[in-house]
Write a protein that holds these residues in place. Structure first.
Motif, mmCIF file in Angstrom:
data_model
loop_
_atom_site.group_PDB
_atom_site.id
_atom_site.type_symbol
_atom_site.label_atom_id
_atom_site.label_comp_id
_atom_site.label_asym_id
_atom_site.label_seq_id
_atom_site.Cartn_x
_atom_site.Cartn_y
_atom_site.Cartn_z
ATOM 1 N N PHE A 1 -1.349 17.119 -7.816
ATOM 2 C CA PHE A 1 -2.095 16.158 -7.004
ATOM 3 C C PHE A 1 -1.421 14.795 -7.004
ATOM 4 N N ILE A 2 -1.063 14.314 -8.202
ATOM 5 C CA ILE A 2 -0.473 12.971 -8.298
ATOM 6 C C ILE A 2 0.883 12.948 -7.603
ATOM 7 N N SER A 3 1.731 13.964 -7.858
ATOM 8 C CA SER A 3 3.040 13.975 -7.203
ATOM 9 C C SER A 3 2.910 14.206 -5.709
ATOM 10 N N GLY A 4 1.846 14.909 -5.277
ATOM 11 C CA GLY A 4 1.657 15.157 -3.857
ATOM 12 C C GLY A 4 1.264 13.926 -3.061
ATOM 13 N N ILE A 5 0.880 12.847 -3.747
ATOM 14 C CA ILE A 5 0.521 11.611 -3.052
ATOM 15 C C ILE A 5 1.759 10.927 -2.487
ATOM 16 N N VAL A 6 2.945 11.245 -3.034
ATOM 17 C CA VAL A 6 4.173 10.558 -2.627
ATOM 18 C C VAL A 6 4.433 10.731 -1.139
ATOM 19 N N MET A 7 4.388 11.959 -0.659
ATOM 20 C CA MET A 7 4.755 12.224 0.727
ATOM 21 C C MET A 7 3.829 11.528 1.730
ATOM 22 N N PRO A 8 2.509 11.667 1.639
ATOM 23 C CA PRO A 8 1.671 10.958 2.620
ATOM 24 C C PRO A 8 1.801 9.446 2.530
ATOM 25 N N THR A 9 2.070 8.905 1.341
ATOM 26 C CA THR A 9 2.256 7.461 1.208
ATOM 27 C C THR A 9 3.481 7.011 1.994
ATOM 28 N N ILE A 10 4.590 7.728 1.822
ATOM 29 C CA ILE A 10 5.823 7.357 2.520
ATOM 30 C C ILE A 10 5.675 7.585 4.019
ATOM 31 N N PRO B 1 11.237 -1.210 -0.101
ATOM 32 C CA PRO B 1 10.793 -1.635 -1.435
ATOM 33 C C PRO B 1 9.370 -1.183 -1.758
ATOM 34 N N VAL B 2 8.497 -1.242 -0.759
ATOM 35 C CA VAL B 2 7.120 -0.802 -0.978
ATOM 36 C C VAL B 2 7.084 0.692 -1.300
ATOM 37 N N ALA B 3 7.860 1.486 -0.526
ATOM 38 C CA ALA B 3 7.891 2.927 -0.760
ATOM 39 C C ALA B 3 8.493 3.253 -2.129
ATOM 40 N N ALA B 4 9.549 2.514 -2.520
ATOM 41 C CA ALA B 4 10.193 2.766 -3.809
ATOM 42 C C ALA B 4 9.244 2.476 -4.964
#
Length: 642
Positions: A297-306, A227-230
């Motif tokens: 940049f904004i879309s690239g934050i997804v991978m390191p967050t997950i 849920p946090v990742a979603a």
């Protein structure tokens, strides 16, 4: 691009649609490949199922090795229950619980034969998975390429069905960017996202099933981060979408500016506007850089967050799993398999997150393509068209009114008759409606009121092809394509013989300069007409129109780019071809139309005078003023506009 179009018009292709409808529409484009897509999905399902089952089998190999190692450390000749009881008597309850849950034989080492069979099974599973994955990727590539090819054909067909007003109001560079860059970007996005998304989603489902069969507790711990990742992914995707739309919009604007600057390079240089053009380019380029940087940049934050959340999940699973192995509730192989599943579980989630930037970019391009496909097409031809029985070129304007915009009248209540074989010259100041008049004859635009009759038939009741087959048109801007001079002339009638092409070239006075070229009619010219002068390019386009043998001939400022001698040659050619043809000539150089059968003087969309050259001069009206203005110096400065 604008030729007789509405002044002040702006491009209509700007507003992007929302993400979900465009994505749904994009998926619908795959509908022609339903059968193949079912095979693709089946192959990916099989590949994912085998891949997800392999770690569980590999866990059995770990259990075999671990059981052998532990069994070799226990005294031979006793049973497992006796060994467990002995450990409990010595206070080693935790170790005893672990031994009790294991399949060990005291005194017996590792069964490498069983381990080898398990490893061969795992190898077979991975090989079968790879074959199915290759098959799915191969078929999916065929689906994507076929879909983009179909979409490109739809755009091409749509472009030919759009009215001239669309092109008058659209920047050519932006339109080219949509047809080329956006379609290419969409193709790459589909190829890179569909396979990985299907594979990742199915992998998530398969891994969840395998994880719950091993340990529901560890599965709940592993799922706690989803849920946090979603939420994080949704928030990031929402912020990146407008920047992706801005990225491709800015790309189109930049292409339009570049195309315009390159096309008018000579004028830019002549007027010393290079620095201004470079400044405009820098401004648009900077805007594109800013939107692209923000989007990536904004879309690239997804991978390191997950990945960060996945690492937290890994630590929790490893700690709890180790405790359950020690307590005998799970085997070491099960925990190893679960940890492997846990890592595999975060990997497809990471891939899904990393695909969001490609999805956003692809859908943004799809929106721009769908904008073209949704444009209003020109009115369809009548269901039961009428074709004139005669082909004489009798043209009648009956009380015709037309305006580009409702609030700005242009042509009002215009009536005009052109007899077969007449040469009709249309003159007047800029903006009087001269080009608009011939555009209405060609049905590039539809009249608002009244009618135009061609040989007694309302042009609106004819098919456009029927009307335009009777019409030849030469524009002020000579258009040639890359190829030989012969091919450019033959474009007027592809079925014409070489003798017909030579005759058209001779009548239009092309032959005399072509024979001076080293390769004659086989001389290759580019789309800019390099190698021949502006006047010679215009003569080639006139020869092309003559070859089509039109009943109606339209020359829109056709002599504006030629010298006086060439102008005389064109006049002679027109005199030869005027027989049995109705000619409409738009000219600012009034010396070229002195022999016209009828001269029509237009001002502000109205016919203010009509007659032959001598009669109009005797009237000393509007034509008299236009004619004398070309041969006299202005007596006084015009008043500045208020």
């Amino acid at each position: 691009m604008t030729r007789g179009g509405p002044p002040g018009a702006t491009p209509t292709l700007e507003k992007a649609k929302s993400f979900k409808p465009s994505l749904k529409r994009l998926v619908a484009q795959l509908g022609d490949y339903r059968g193949m897509m079912l095979v693709v999905v089946g192959s990916i399902v099989g590949s994912v199922a085998l891949t997800s089952y392999a770690p569980r089998v590999l866990g059995d190999a770990t259990d075999e090795l671990f059981n052998g190692v532990i069994g070799s450390q226990l005294p031979a000749g006793i049973t497992k229950d006796q060994a467990v009881e002995g450990l409990r008597e010595h206070g080693q309850n935790t170790f005893a619980d672990m031994i009790a849950s294991m399949n060990v034989t005291p005194g017996q080492g590792v069964d490498f034969g069983a381990v080898g069979r398990i490893l061969l099974t795992v190898l077979a599973l991975y090989l079968a998975s790879a074959v199915l994955g290759w098959l799915g990727a191969y078929l999916l590539n065929m689906v994507v390429v076929g879909t983009v090819t179909k979409l490109r054909a739809q755009v091409e067909a749509k472009i030919h069905r759009l009215p001239l007003s669309f092109y008058d109001a659209s920047a050519r560079g932006d339109l080219l960017s949509r047809v080329t860059n956006d379609l290419d970007n969409l193709s790459q996005s589909l190829q890179q996202t569909i396979s990985q998304l299907l594979n990742s989603l199915l992998m998530v489902i398969a891994i969840l099933i395998m994880m719950f069969t091993i340990s529901p507790l560890l599965s709940v711990i592993a799922l706690a981060t989803i849920p946090v990742a979603a939420v994080a992914t949704a928030m990031i995707a929402k912020r990146s979408k407008p920047h992706f739309i801005g990225q491709w919009t800015s790309t189109g604007a930049l292409n339009a500016q570049i195309e315009e600057a390159f096309t008018g390079h000579e004028l830019v240089t002549a007027f010393g506007r290079r620095e201004q053009v470079e400044a405009d380019f820098d401004e648009r380029n900077e805007k594109l850089y800013a939107s692209s940087w923000r989007a990536q940049f904004i879309s690239g934050i997804v991978m390191p967050t997950i990945m960060f959340l996945g690492n937290l999940n890994y630590v929790a699973v490893a700690v709890v799993g180790g405790l359950r192995v020690a307590s005998g509730q799970l085997s070491l192989g099960e925990v190893q398999a679960f940890i492997q599943y846990s890592r595999q579980f975060t990997q497809p989630l990471t891939q899904i997150g990393s695909m969001f930037n490609l999805m956003q970019s692809g859908v943004a391009s799809a929106e721009r393509i769908f904008d073209i496909l949704d444009e209003t097409e020109e009115d369809p031809d009548p269901a039961q068209p009428v074709s004139p029985s005669d082909d004489r070129g009798h043209i009648v304007f009956d009380d015709v009114s037309f305006r580009y915009r409702d609030d700005r009248p242009l042509i009002e209540n215009l009536s005009l008759e052109a007899q077969p074989g007449d040469m009709i010259a249309i003159v007047g100041p800029t903006g009087a409606g001269k080009t608009t008049l011939v555009n209405l004859i060609m049905r590039f635009y539809e009249v608002d009121e009244g009618a135009i009759f061609v040989d007694g038939v309302d042009a609106a009741q004819m098919t456009r092809d029927d009307l335009r087959e009777r019409t030849g048109m030469v524009l002020q801007d000579s258009w040639l394509f890359g190829g030989t001079i012969y091919d450019n002339i033959a474009y007027g009638d592809p079925s014409a013989s070489r003798e017909d092409v030579m005759e058209a070239a001779w009548i239009s006075h092309v032959d005399h300069f072509v024979r001076t070229l080293p390769d004659g009619y086989d001389t290759v010219i580019d789309d800019e007409g390099g190698g021949v002068s502006a006047g010679e390019r215009q003569l080639i386009t006139i020869a092309r129109a003559f070859l089509a043998k039109p009943t109606i001939l339209i020359l829109d400022e056709a002599t504006s780019s030629v010298d006086t001698r060439t102008e005389l040659l064109i006049g002679k050619a027109m005199a030869n071809l005027r027989k049995d043809r109705t000619s409409f000539v738009i000219a600012h150089r009034l010396s070229t139309i002195r022999n016209a059968d009828l001269i029509v003087v237009m001002e502000e969309g109205r016919i203010v005078e009509q007659g032959n050259h001598d009669d109009l001069l005797r009237k000393q009206g509007a034509y008299f003023r236009l004619y004398n203005a070309q041969f006299t110096e202005p007596a006084e400065e015009l008043d500045a506009p208020v």
